[in-house]
Design a protein around this motif. Structure first.
Motif, PDB file in Angstrom:
ATOM      1  N   PRO A 229      60.357  53.373  56.842  1.00 29.94           N
ATOM      2  CA  PRO A 229      59.818  53.790  55.541  1.00 29.94           C
ATOM      3  C   PRO A 229      59.873  55.300  55.388  1.00 29.94           C
ATOM      4  N   VAL A 230      59.982  55.730  54.134  1.00 31.09           N
ATOM      5  CA  VAL A 230      59.905  57.159  53.821  1.00 31.09           C
ATOM      6  C   VAL A 230      58.480  57.431  53.384  1.00 31.09           C
ATOM      7  N   TRP A 231      57.761  58.213  54.152  1.00 35.73           N
ATOM      8  CA  TRP A 231      56.351  58.485  53.853  1.00 35.73           C
ATOM      9  C   TRP A 231      56.248  59.713  52.969  1.00 35.73           C
ATOM     10  N   ARG A 232      55.361  59.609  51.961  1.00 35.82           N
ATOM     11  CA  ARG A 232      55.145  60.712  51.019  1.00 35.82           C
ATOM     12  C   ARG A 232      53.653  60.959  50.870  1.00 35.82           C
ATOM     13  N   PRO A 233      53.262  62.133  50.388  1.00 34.64           N
ATOM     14  CA  PRO A 233      51.828  62.392  50.167  1.00 34.64           C
ATOM     15  C   PRO A 233      51.215  61.365  49.220  1.00 34.64           C
ATOM     16  N   ALA A 234      49.992  60.958  49.547  1.00 32.90           N
ATOM     17  CA  ALA A 234      49.309  59.928  48.772  1.00 32.90           C
ATOM     18  C   ALA A 234      48.112  60.506  48.024  1.00 32.90           C
ATOM     19  N   VAL A 235      47.760  59.857  46.923  1.00 31.23           N
ATOM     20  CA  VAL A 235      46.577  60.243  46.155  1.00 31.23           C
ATOM     21  C   VAL A 235      45.366  59.480  46.672  1.00 31.23           C
ATOM     22  N   LEU A 236      44.192  59.839  46.151  1.00 29.90           N
ATOM     23  CA  LEU A 236      42.946  59.121  46.444  1.00 29.90           C
ATOM     24  C   LEU A 236      42.595  59.184  47.929  1.00 29.90           C
ATOM     25  N   ALA A 237      42.450  60.376  48.437  1.00 33.55           N
ATOM     26  CA  ALA A 237      42.097  60.604  49.835  1.00 33.55           C
ATOM     27  C   ALA A 237      40.929  61.568  49.920  1.00 33.55           C
ATOM     28  N   THR A 238      40.040  61.338  50.900  1.00 30.30           N
ATOM     29  CA  THR A 238      38.914  62.231  51.142  1.00 30.30           C
ATOM     30  C   THR A 238      38.861  62.584  52.617  1.00 30.30           C
ATOM     31  N   ALA A 239      38.872  63.861  52.926  1.00 32.02           N
ATOM     32  CA  ALA A 239      38.724  64.298  54.312  1.00 32.02           C
ATOM     33  C   ALA A 239      37.274  64.105  54.744  1.00 32.02           C
ATOM     34  N   THR A 240      37.071  63.449  55.871  1.00 36.68           N
ATOM     35  CA  THR A 240      35.718  63.148  56.339  1.00 36.68           C
ATOM     36  C   THR A 240      35.323  64.000  57.543  1.00 36.68           C
ATOM     37  N   GLY A 241      36.204  64.912  58.004  1.00 31.48           N
ATOM     38  CA  GLY A 241      35.892  65.747  59.149  1.00 31.48           C
ATOM     39  C   GLY A 241      36.583  65.231  60.393  1.00 31.48           C
ATOM     40  N   ASP A 242      36.716  66.083  61.381  1.00 32.27           N
ATOM     41  CA  ASP A 242      37.380  65.740  62.642  1.00 32.27           C
ATOM     42  C   ASP A 242      38.816  65.270  62.425  1.00 32.27           C
ATOM     43  N   GLY A 243      39.426  65.734  61.368  1.00 24.63           N
ATOM     44  CA  GLY A 243      40.808  65.357  61.107  1.00 24.63           C
ATOM     45  C   GLY A 243      40.973  63.979  60.509  1.00 24.63           C
ATOM     46  N   ARG A 244      39.870  63.275  60.272  1.00 22.61           N
ATOM     47  CA  ARG A 244      39.991  61.930  59.715  1.00 22.61           C
ATOM     48  C   ARG A 244      40.067  61.983  58.186  1.00 22.61           C
ATOM     49  N   VAL A 245      40.656  60.935  57.620  1.00 26.01           N
ATOM     50  CA  VAL A 245      40.819  60.833  56.179  1.00 26.01           C
ATOM     51  C   VAL A 245      40.387  59.441  55.738  1.00 26.01           C
ATOM     52  N   ARG A 246      39.595  59.370  54.674  1.00 26.26           N
ATOM     53  CA  ARG A 246      39.247  58.070  54.087  1.00 26.26           C
ATOM     54  C   ARG A 246      40.179  57.794  52.914  1.00 26.26           C
ATOM     55  N   CYS A 247      40.761  56.607  52.923  1.00 21.40           N
ATOM     56  CA  CYS A 247      41.592  56.192  51.789  1.00 21.40           C
ATOM     57  C   CYS A 247      40.682  55.593  50.723  1.00 21.40           C
ATOM     58  N   ASP A 248      40.730  56.132  49.525  1.00 21.61           N
ATOM     59  CA  ASP A 248      39.857  55.693  48.431  1.00 21.61           C
ATOM     60  C   ASP A 248      40.578  54.785  47.442  1.00 21.61           C
ATOM     61  N   LEU A 249      41.683  54.192  47.858  1.00 22.20           N
ATOM     62  CA  LEU A 249      42.476  53.368  46.950  1.00 22.20           C
ATOM     63  C   LEU A 249      41.896  51.976  46.768  1.00 22.20           C
ATOM     64  N   CYS A 250      41.500  51.330  47.852  1.00 22.47           N
ATOM     65  CA  CYS A 250      40.990  49.960  47.737  1.00 22.47           C
ATOM     66  C   CYS A 250      39.654  49.860  48.445  1.00 22.47           C
ATOM     67  N   PRO A 251      38.896  48.781  48.212  1.00 23.03           N
ATOM     68  CA  PRO A 251      37.562  48.654  48.804  1.00 23.03           C
ATOM     69  C   PRO A 251      37.535  48.519  50.329  1.00 23.03           C
ATOM     70  N   HIS A 252      38.689  48.339  50.979  1.00 24.34           N
ATOM     71  CA  HIS A 252      38.668  48.390  52.445  1.00 24.34           C
ATOM     72  C   HIS A 252      38.183  49.759  52.925  1.00 24.34           C
ATOM     73  N   ALA A 253      38.461  50.808  52.149  1.00 25.37           N
ATOM     74  CA  ALA A 253      37.977  52.166  52.441  1.00 25.37           C
ATOM     75  C   ALA A 253      38.259  52.572  53.890  1.00 25.37           C
ATOM     76  N   CYS A 254      39.481  52.419  54.334  1.00 25.89           N
ATOM     77  CA  CYS A 254      39.851  52.722  55.713  1.00 25.89           C
ATOM     78  C   CYS A 254      39.620  54.209  56.014  1.00 25.89           C
TER      79      CYS A 254
END
Length: 342
Positions: A5-30
């Motif tokens: 796959p060709v990976w590209r920057p994604a929307v709907l992201a929140t940095a949570t600290g320690d280099g982690r990112v929360r995906c805000d796209l779906c309710p899984h909220a990974c």
């Protein structure tokens, strides 16, 4: 097609600290550490930045709008359908599992398609007088591609449509609703427990999405596959119909015949009698427009005027045969019929 796959920057992201990112796209909220991939398998944290693999097309072909299915959107028109990989659900009966279950057992692990070319897709659709539809896998995982397509499609009068599982956050809906003409949302079960067993996800966000899309002015139709042991019992179908009628009795409800596929190859296809009974239950629950796919013939696919009973749109198996509407109104009594007819 590329093997990676060709990976590209994604929307709907929140940095949570320690280099982690929360995906805000779906309710899984990974919440993803660097290098981790989300539940959908197509969004990842790369160096503290959320990326997506869904700015991709694995298919792009013209088809009838009725095959999505949309029965109240431009009858007889075509849709240029595109699809990238991935899904936020894990449905065991998925007919598109090689694409939707990308990165999971049973899905493709080395099939990623090619980077999408929005200008080419929009030109193809515009030249054909068609809409653009994202379908087959899960379009809600591709807001970046949706926005890119819509930005080029709007000036050329090309509608953008989704066939979706409706599993999005409110923020995601608010982002894409302004550029979508219509969505067809799957409601696959009547209870949260049954929905979780089938899809791996809760039901409530799907019903919330239907309401939020409608409130935003997006045309909404709903599909329910009558799946053995999940949604084919009379009580299940009646409960789903009641939920939809409570949202809006005019939401078109499509009852889809189950066909054995993927990990559900033993159950037989849904009997026509079960589909006919569910259609009757839907009308009894108050739904105005109930359709049956691939089981009850043209009668199950026709649109009738709810006031005088005149046939408004006559359909074959996968297309409209005759559209009798006049400026979106019944030719018999003049009643305005809800939909996007032009």
């Amino acid at each position: 097609m590329t093997g990676e796959p060709v990976w590209r920057p994604a929307v709907l992201a929140t940095a949570t600290g320690d280099g982690r990112v929360r995906c805000d796209l779906c309710p899984h909220a990974c919440v993803l550490a660097d290098g981790e991939i989300g539940e959908c398998r197509v969004r990842r944290n790369s160096g503290g930045r959320l990326e997506t693999a869904t700015f991709t097309t694995t298919v792009a072909h013209l088809d009838a709008v009725e095959r999505k299915p949309f029965f109240h959107v431009r009858p007889g028109s075509q849709v240029l359908t595109a699809a990238g990989p991935g899904c936020s659900f894990r449905c065991n009966y998925c007919v598109n599992h090689r694409l939707s279950q990308y990165g999971r057992p049973g899905g493709s692990s080395d099939f990623a398609g090619d980077p999408a070319q929005p200008s080419t897709l929009v030109s193809q659709a515009a030249d054909a007088g068609a809409a653009i539809g994202l379908s087959y896998a899960e379009p809600s995982l591709a807001p970046e591609l949706t926005l890119a397509l819509a930005g080029l499609a709007a000036p050329r009068g090309v509608p953008v449509l989704w066939k979706t599982n409706g599993f999005l956050t409110a923020a995601a809906i608010d982002l894409v609703a302004p550029v979508l003409t219509a969505v067809n949302v799957d409601v696959k079960a009547a209870t949260d427990a049954a929905h979780r067993r089938l899809t791996g996800a809760p039901l409530a966000p799907v019903l919330d999405a239907i309401e939020r899309f409608r409130a935003a002015g997006v045309w909404v139709e709903v599909c329910t596959p009558l799946i053995p042991g999940v949604s084919d019992a009379p009580a299940e179908a009646r409960a789903i119909a009641a939920n939809l009628a409570a949202i809006d009795p005019a939401v078109p409800w499509h009852l889809v015949r189950f066909t054995p596929d993927f990990r559900m190859r033993r159950p037989d296809p849904t009997p026509p009698a079960v589909l006919a009974r569910a259609a009757a239950d839907g009308r009894e629950a108050g739904l105005t427009f109930v359709y049956v796919e691939r089981a009850l013939g043209d009668q199950g696919r026709a649109t009738y005027c709810p006031a005088c009973g005149v046939v408004l749109v006559d359909r074959t198996l996968w297309a409209s045969r005759e559209n009798h509407l006049v400026d979106g109104r019944c030719p018999g009594c003049g009643l305005a019929i809800p939909g996007r007819w032009a």
